[in-house]
Design an enzyme around this catalytic site. Structure first.
Site, PDB file in Angstrom:
ATOM      1  N   ASP A 158      15.407  54.139  16.015  1.00 23.60           N
ATOM      2  CA  ASP A 158      16.051  54.456  14.737  1.00 23.60           C
ATOM      3  C   ASP A 158      17.048  55.580  14.963  1.00 23.60           C
ATOM      4  O   ASP A 158      16.743  56.538  15.689  1.00 23.60           O
ATOM      5  CB  ASP A 158      14.969  54.927  13.739  1.00 23.60           C
ATOM      6  CG  ASP A 158      15.312  54.580  12.303  1.00 23.60           C
ATOM      7  OD1 ASP A 158      16.509  54.526  11.987  1.00 23.60           O
ATOM      8  OD2 ASP A 158      14.375  54.376  11.501  1.00 23.60           O
ATOM      9  N   HIS A 182      25.979  56.147  12.247  1.00 20.36           N
ATOM     10  CA  HIS A 182      24.658  56.458  11.685  1.00 20.36           C
ATOM     11  C   HIS A 182      23.515  55.926  12.547  1.00 20.36           C
ATOM     12  O   HIS A 182      22.373  56.346  12.385  1.00 20.36           O
ATOM     13  CB  HIS A 182      24.541  55.863  10.269  1.00 20.36           C
ATOM     14  CG  HIS A 182      25.447  56.533   9.280  1.00 20.36           C
ATOM     15  ND1 HIS A 182      24.976  57.383   8.303  1.00 20.36           N
ATOM     16  CD2 HIS A 182      26.790  56.515   9.130  1.00 20.36           C
ATOM     17  CE1 HIS A 182      25.995  57.843   7.596  1.00 20.36           C
ATOM     18  NE2 HIS A 182      27.110  57.324   8.072  1.00 20.36           N
TER      19      HIS A 182
HETATM   20  P1  ADP Z   1      17.791  53.034   7.382  1.00 23.60           P
HETATM   21  O1  ADP Z   1      19.065  53.775   7.323  1.00 23.60           O
HETATM   22  O2  ADP Z   1      17.611  52.290   8.643  1.00 23.60           O
HETATM   23  O3  ADP Z   1      17.555  52.155   6.216  1.00 23.60           O
HETATM   24  P2  ADP Z   1      16.406  55.558   6.746  1.00 23.60           P
HETATM   25  O4  ADP Z   1      14.958  55.875   6.765  1.00 23.60           O
HETATM   26  O5  ADP Z   1      17.272  56.535   7.447  1.00 23.60           O
HETATM   27  O6  ADP Z   1      16.570  54.088   7.353  1.00 23.60           O
HETATM   28  O7  ADP Z   1      16.925  55.478   5.267  1.00 23.60           O
HETATM   29  C1  ADP Z   1      16.325  54.681   4.311  1.00 23.60           C
HETATM   30  C2  ADP Z   1      16.700  55.213   2.942  1.00 23.60           C
HETATM   31  O8  ADP Z   1      16.458  54.189   1.996  1.00 23.60           O
HETATM   32  C3  ADP Z   1      15.876  56.413   2.523  1.00 23.60           C
HETATM   33  O9  ADP Z   1      16.670  57.343   1.848  1.00 23.60           O
HETATM   34  C4  ADP Z   1      14.830  55.813   1.586  1.00 23.60           C
HETATM   35  O10 ADP Z   1      14.412  56.678   0.559  1.00 23.60           O
HETATM   36  C5  ADP Z   1      15.568  54.649   1.010  1.00 23.60           C
HETATM   37  N1  ADP Z   1      14.613  53.570   0.671  1.00 23.60           N
HETATM   38  C6  ADP Z   1      13.797  52.917   1.512  1.00 23.60           C
HETATM   39  N2  ADP Z   1      13.027  52.043   0.834  1.00 23.60           N
HETATM   40  C7  ADP Z   1      13.355  52.170  -0.449  1.00 23.60           C
HETATM   41  C8  ADP Z   1      12.912  51.539  -1.653  1.00 23.60           C
HETATM   42  N3  ADP Z   1      11.943  50.621  -1.666  1.00 23.60           N
HETATM   43  N4  ADP Z   1      13.495  51.913  -2.792  1.00 23.60           N
HETATM   44  C9  ADP Z   1      14.471  52.843  -2.804  1.00 23.60           C
HETATM   45  N5  ADP Z   1      14.921  53.461  -1.720  1.00 23.60           N
HETATM   46  C10 ADP Z   1      14.383  53.128  -0.549  1.00 23.60           C
HETATM   47  O1  F6P Z   2      21.810  53.517   8.211  1.00 20.59           O
HETATM   48  C1  F6P Z   2      21.817  52.284   8.797  1.00 20.59           C
HETATM   49  C2  F6P Z   2      22.312  51.194   7.868  1.00 20.59           C
HETATM   50  O2  F6P Z   2      22.592  50.116   8.657  1.00 20.59           O
HETATM   51  C3  F6P Z   2      23.550  51.462   7.086  1.00 20.59           C
HETATM   52  O3  F6P Z   2      24.703  51.373   7.796  1.00 20.59           O
HETATM   53  C4  F6P Z   2      23.433  50.390   6.074  1.00 20.59           C
HETATM   54  O4  F6P Z   2      24.199  50.614   4.952  1.00 20.59           O
HETATM   55  C5  F6P Z   2      21.963  50.411   5.765  1.00 20.59           C
HETATM   56  O5  F6P Z   2      21.350  50.752   6.957  1.00 20.59           O
HETATM   57  C6  F6P Z   2      21.397  49.185   5.100  1.00 20.59           C
HETATM   58  O6  F6P Z   2      21.797  47.996   5.682  1.00 20.59           O
HETATM   59  P1  F6P Z   2      22.639  46.911   4.882  1.00 20.59           P
HETATM   60  O7  F6P Z   2      23.884  47.595   4.408  1.00 20.59           O
HETATM   61  O8  F6P Z   2      22.906  45.846   5.880  1.00 20.59           O
HETATM   62  O9  F6P Z   2      21.765  46.464   3.762  1.00 20.59           O
END
Ligand code: ADP
Ligand code: F6P
Length: 473
Positions: free
Chosen positions: A370, A162
């Site tokens: 990212d 991912h």
């Molecule tokens: P990462 O995988 O690095 O966390 P992404 O932007 O790909 O970054 O995914 C983040 C996911 O987490 C998104 O689906 C977003 O809606 C969710 N998310 C981020 N902040 C919040 C929050 N405060 N409450 C609920 N969901 C959240």
């Molecule tokens: O999408 C990236 C990612 O690292 C996932 O593998 C992971 O589940 C998520 O972000 C949140 O991180 P964590 O599981 O360490 O809270």
């Protein structure tokens, strides 16, 4: 343990911390891309999910959530430190994200990484029925494909990363680089977010392991391992439907009123992570207030930053710095009843997120690196009104698919300020045209299209049957 024809292996079970004493739990979409992406595909699909329940100690006995059987893998306190916080999140995570923070190397962490990966592989070997498909997720479990193949050569193994896969100059810093590559090459299909990542992987397979490789496949002994880019996406229908719901629109209007009816609202939604460029964004915003380009009362920033991985000092320090900067900006520029930055660290439910996306005149997504960034895609899906501008880092995987966003290099502070202003001052017709083009792309590439592309590439025999199960709405 009952066996399954579809087994998902991911570091965390999809239950967050919400575990009742009797072992019952609910599916929880914790903040993070993996959890958000897999939820719409799997919550109604008969499958077994192998993962860690999120706390050290013996594995709890867990009831199924919906159609998904949960198979918890235990982790000791030491393994949580050395595998999850150590090798996964202090060595691999920073290295894979362009080393924006210095990767840390400890030999002890590798032993725990191997041990935990072996435990996950053994659990998968036990629950996979003959000829099953096993789908291994992400950087915490890169050794599982090979370990599992040794135990169960009959199963079909998919691996999907991912996060970014780095260029050879960075990857080769890893003391255990060859083992990590060989681990992934145990899969039948290794999927990445971007074509460049598959290219990096192929190059490394050739230079480090001496294998015959192209950007589409690697020959390993008598096997062909396919590799490729499968950019992940979101449940577009879910987010666009939510964002049109009358209660969500009313909530968005309420949010705007609660913010003091500013002329413009900038929203940012991140996990609290140094890869997300939160500090750079706050600095750009502060300088725009200092320069008089933005004025409190007219413009407001809503920064959502959910903390995680707080066992790691770097994450605690980042949070402290972010909170100090927010306090500084509000102290210097806020007025009673008129904040410059609204800062929220709570997880929100999907309707509240949809309302936040609808209230945003600009959604600022400015990571330093990212893998994809699903927040950017969720915002686009939420804007059926074609309003709102997306400020998007060139270093997010999503930039390749959404070139109509206001693209920015977050390391260039002046460029960041300039592009933020451009997005805030966009002509409505221009913003609408950009949004329409981005929505068109998403319409054809939602999470089910991703699953279709990946699973049919993984398994030409059972692909159609599996797909029907996974992508049924
Ligand atoms: P990462 O995988 O690095 O966390 P992404 O932007 O790909 O970054 O995914 C983040 C996911 O987490 C998104 O689906 C977003 O809606 C969710 N998310 C981020 N902040 C919040 C929050 N405060 N409450 C609920 N969901 C959240
Ligand atoms: O999408 C990236 C990612 O690292 C996932 O593998 C992971 O589940 C998520 O972000 C949140 O991180 P964590 O599981 O360490 O809270």
């Amino acid at each position: 343990m009952q066996q399954s024809s579809l087994v998902v292996v991911a570091n965390h079970l999809p239950i967050g911390g919400n575990l009742a004493p009797d072992g019952t739990s609910r599916w929880r979409r914790s903040p993070g891309g993996l959890s958000s992406a897999l939820h719409p595909l799997l919550w109604h699909t008969p499958a077994t999910w192998i993962g860690w329940a999120g706390r050290p100690g013996a594995a709890p006995a867990l009831a199924d959530v919906g159609e998904v059987r949960l198979c918890p893998v235990p982790m000791t306190d030491e393994e949580m430190h050395d595998h999850y916080e150590g090798f996964a999140n202090s060595t691999l995570w920073p290295l894979y994200h362009d080393a924006v923070e210095q990767p840390v190397h400890h030999r002890r962490w590798w032993d725990a990484y191997l041990r935990v990966n072996r435990r996950f592989a053994e659990a998968a070997a036990e629950v996979a029925e003959a000829d099953a498909t096993v789908w291994v997720q992400d950087y915490h479990l890169q050794l599982v494909p090979r370990l599992l193949r040794e135990l169960r050569p009959d199963v079909r193994i998919g691996f999907f990363l991912h996060v970014p896969f780095p260029p050879p100059e960075l990857f080769t810093q890893l003391p255990r680089r060859a083992e990590l590559l060989r681990g992934m090459l145990g899969a039948d299909l290794v999927g990445f977010q971007l074509a460049q990542a598959a290219h990096n992987f192929a190059q490394l397979a050739t230079t480090l392991l001496g294998l015959e490789a192209t950007d589409r496949q690697v020959r390993v002994d008598d096997r062909i391992v396919r590799i490729g880019a499968f950019p992940i996406s979101i449940d577009v229908a879910e987010m666009s439907g939510l964002a049109e719901r009358p209660d969500v629109l009313a909530r968005a209007a309420q949010l705007r009123a609660d913010l003091g009816n500013p002329r413009q609202v900038i929203v940012a939604v991140d996990r609290m992570d140094y890869t997300k460029g939160i500090e750079q964004r706050l600095k750009a915003y502060r300088e725009l207030l200092e320069d008089g380009e933005l004025r409190v009362g007219e413009t407001v920033l809503v920064q959502v930053a959910v903390p995680g991985r707080e066992g790691i000092l770097r994450y605690r320090r980042l949070r402290e710095r972010v909170e100090r900067e927010v306090a500084r900006i509000n102290g210097e520029f806020g007025r009673v009843g008129d904040m410059a930055v609204h800062y929220l660290t709570q997880p929100f439910d999907r309707p509240e997120l949809a309302a936040l996306y609808r209230v945003a005149d600009v959604l600022a997504v400015t990571p330093l690196r990212d893998g994809m960034n699903l927040v950017a895609k969720e915002f686009v899906a939420a804007r059926g009104d074609r309003a709102g501008a997306l400020l998007l880092s060139e270093f997010a995987g999503a930039a390749a698919e959404l070139p109509q966003a206001y693209l920015v290099n977050p390391h260039d502070l002046d460029g960041l300020k300039r592009t933020l202003l451009q997005a805030l001052r966009a002509e409505p017709a221009d913003a609408a045209a950009r949004m329409a083009a981005m929505r068109e792309r998403l319409h054809h590439h939602d999470i089910r299209a991703w699953a279709r592309a990946y699973l049919s590439a993984l398994d030409s025999r059972h692909g159609p049957e599996l797909l029907a199960r996974v992508t049924e709405e």
